[in-house]
Design a protein around this motif. Structure first.
Motif, PDB file in Angstrom:
ATOM      1  N   ASP A   1       0.846  -1.210   0.000  1.00  0.00           N
ATOM      2  CA  ASP A   1       0.000   0.000   0.000  1.00  0.00           C
ATOM      3  C   ASP A   1       0.872   1.247   0.000  1.00  0.00           C
ATOM      4  N   ARG A   2       1.922   1.190   0.803  1.00  0.00           N
ATOM      5  CA  ARG A   2       2.861   2.312   0.906  1.00  0.00           C
ATOM      6  C   ARG A   2       3.528   2.567  -0.455  1.00  0.00           C
TER       7      ARG A   2
ATOM      8  N   THR B   1       2.333   1.710  -3.349  1.00  0.00           N
ATOM      9  CA  THR B   1       1.328   2.161  -4.316  1.00  0.00           C
ATOM     10  C   THR B   1       1.132   3.671  -4.234  1.00  0.00           C
ATOM     11  N   VAL B   2       1.103   4.196  -3.004  1.00  0.00           N
ATOM     12  CA  VAL B   2       0.949   5.644  -2.822  1.00  0.00           C
ATOM     13  C   VAL B   2       2.078   6.372  -3.550  1.00  0.00           C
ATOM     14  N   ASP B   3       3.297   5.847  -3.406  1.00  0.00           N
ATOM     15  CA  ASP B   3       4.456   6.462  -4.076  1.00  0.00           C
ATOM     16  C   ASP B   3       4.364   6.294  -5.595  1.00  0.00           C
TER      17      ASP B   3
END
Lengths: 151, 238
Positions: free
Chosen positions: B142-143, B145-147
């Motif tokens: 998830d982390r 993906t945000v980036d």
């Protein structure tokens, strides 16, 4: 302001709107990541991610790049690129919203809830940017058709 | 009025500079340690662990939790309360459990004392472990993906910028362009932007698909672990 500048004004407005709205939305997302990483705010986002859009916006307003681009005589290209960018970023924002909400309740953590909120606000930003782009694109097209009719 | 505004602005800028640069320089903790070491005092932290002795409650598998038993079908995805867990515990010196490992397994507020004498326990534990690993993996994913989304938006904006630059350079290089070549350059610029932005959208789509695979894995291991838990609960090893 001379006559040529005046006739290019709707196009210059469109360019300004696209640059400002997209830069603001981009900066907003950068800030959201920085807050997520606080206190180490530049852990994942480079400081250049904040500086570059500000430089671009400064150049646009100080050196009047919007007027310069408007004089390129490329209305179709500018409208097309503006719409492609606005639609793409809006689609990405919708996909991000779905991504963050597609999670079972038992996996909801404060970080995930934070990103759910951020993705809603980001989508609002991009939808607003898209409608502004659409409105100013229509104005450019209307101006062009008026010029053609006058000829 | 104008003077006041200017003064206020200077004050604001001054405050920001002080908070950004001077505040991090002042560290009260380092001051305390510095003054203590100057006095010749040796700083030492004594850690006294407080260990709660294990109390052997029951023989396997009897309910040891106080939460009310949930009758009827259980909704797997309600909240963390319904996450199957395990904890390694001492077997309590019972000769029956020599050469065995004992666990406390919990789900839906019910906890049982069990040992690996029961073959289902190993499977249950491996599933819970797998589930926890995948949950950690999902958090990292998830982390990322945000980036990734932040980067692909930048790519799309750069793509459009590059499109305009290509056209501008052409305009500068060719003072009086022919309509045909102008159309070709316009098309190249437009297509390049569409390709870059399309790739960006595809990047987010791929991330979503990978997440779906991870989620399916977590849900499947959770459901199987719960099924085993219920089986152990209903048919305990005699």
């Amino acid at each position: 302001m001379n006559k040529s500048d005046e006739s290019n004004l709707p196009l210059a407005n469109l360019i300004r709107i696209v640059f400002v709205s997209q830069s603001v939305a981009y900066l907003w997302r950068g800030v959201a990541i920085a807050i997520d990483d606080a206190p180490d705010i530049f852990q994942r986002v480079s400081v250049w991610s904040f500086i570059l859009p500000i430089i671009v916006l400064s150049l646009l307003f100080i050196l009047k790049f919007d007027r310069w681009f408007a004089k390129l005589n490329a209305e179709f290209l500018i409208i097309f690129l503006s719409l492609v960018v606005s639609i793409s970023t809006t689609v990405i924002a919708i996909m991000e919203l779905i991504y963050h909400f597609d999670v079972p309740e038992y996996l909801l953590t404060p970080t995930r809830q934070y990103w759910q909120t951020i993705s809603i606000i980001t989508l609002i930003f991009y939808v607003f940017a898209f409608f502004l782009t659409l409105y100013f694109s229509i104005r450019v097209i209307q101006k062009q058709s008026r010029i053609i009719e006058a000829k | 009025m104008h003077k006041h505004k200017r003064g206020f602005r200077f004050l604001l800028v001054g405050l920001i500079i002080v908070s950004l640069f001077l505040c991090p320089l002042y560290n009260p903790i380092s001051d305390i340690t510095r003054s203590a070491s100057a006095d010749g005092i040796v700083q030492q932290v004594t850690f006294v662990p407080k260990v709660t002795p294990f109390i052997f409650h029951t023989l396997s598998p009897e309910q040891i939790a106080t939460a009310a038993y949930l009758y009827g079908p259980i909704e797997y995805e309600k909240d963390a309360f319904y996450s199957p867990t395990y904890k390694w515990v001492s077997c309590g010196g019972d000769p029956e459990y020599t050469n065995h490992t004992c666990f406390e397994i919990c789900y839906g507020g019910n906890c049982y004392f069990v040992s690996d004498k029961d073959s289902r326990i190993s499977l249950y534990i491996s599933l819970v472990k797998h589930r926890e690993e995948k949950i950690d993996e999902l958090e990292g994913f998830d982390r990322d993906t945000v980036d990734v989304i932040f980067d692909v938006v930048a790519d799309c904006l750069e793509g459009a910028g590059a499109g305009i630059v290509i056209y501008s350079l052409y305009g500068i290089a060719v003072a009086d362009p022919e309509p045909a070549s102008k159309t070709i350059v316009t098309l190249i610029s437009a297509l390049a932007t569409v390709a870059v932005c399309g790739k960006s959208i595809w990047g987010v789509f791929s991330q979503s698909n990978e997440k779906k695979v991870l989620l399916a894995d977590i849900v499947s291991s959770t459901v199987t672990a719960i099924d085993i838990f219920i089986d152990i609960e209903k048919y305990p090893l005699e």
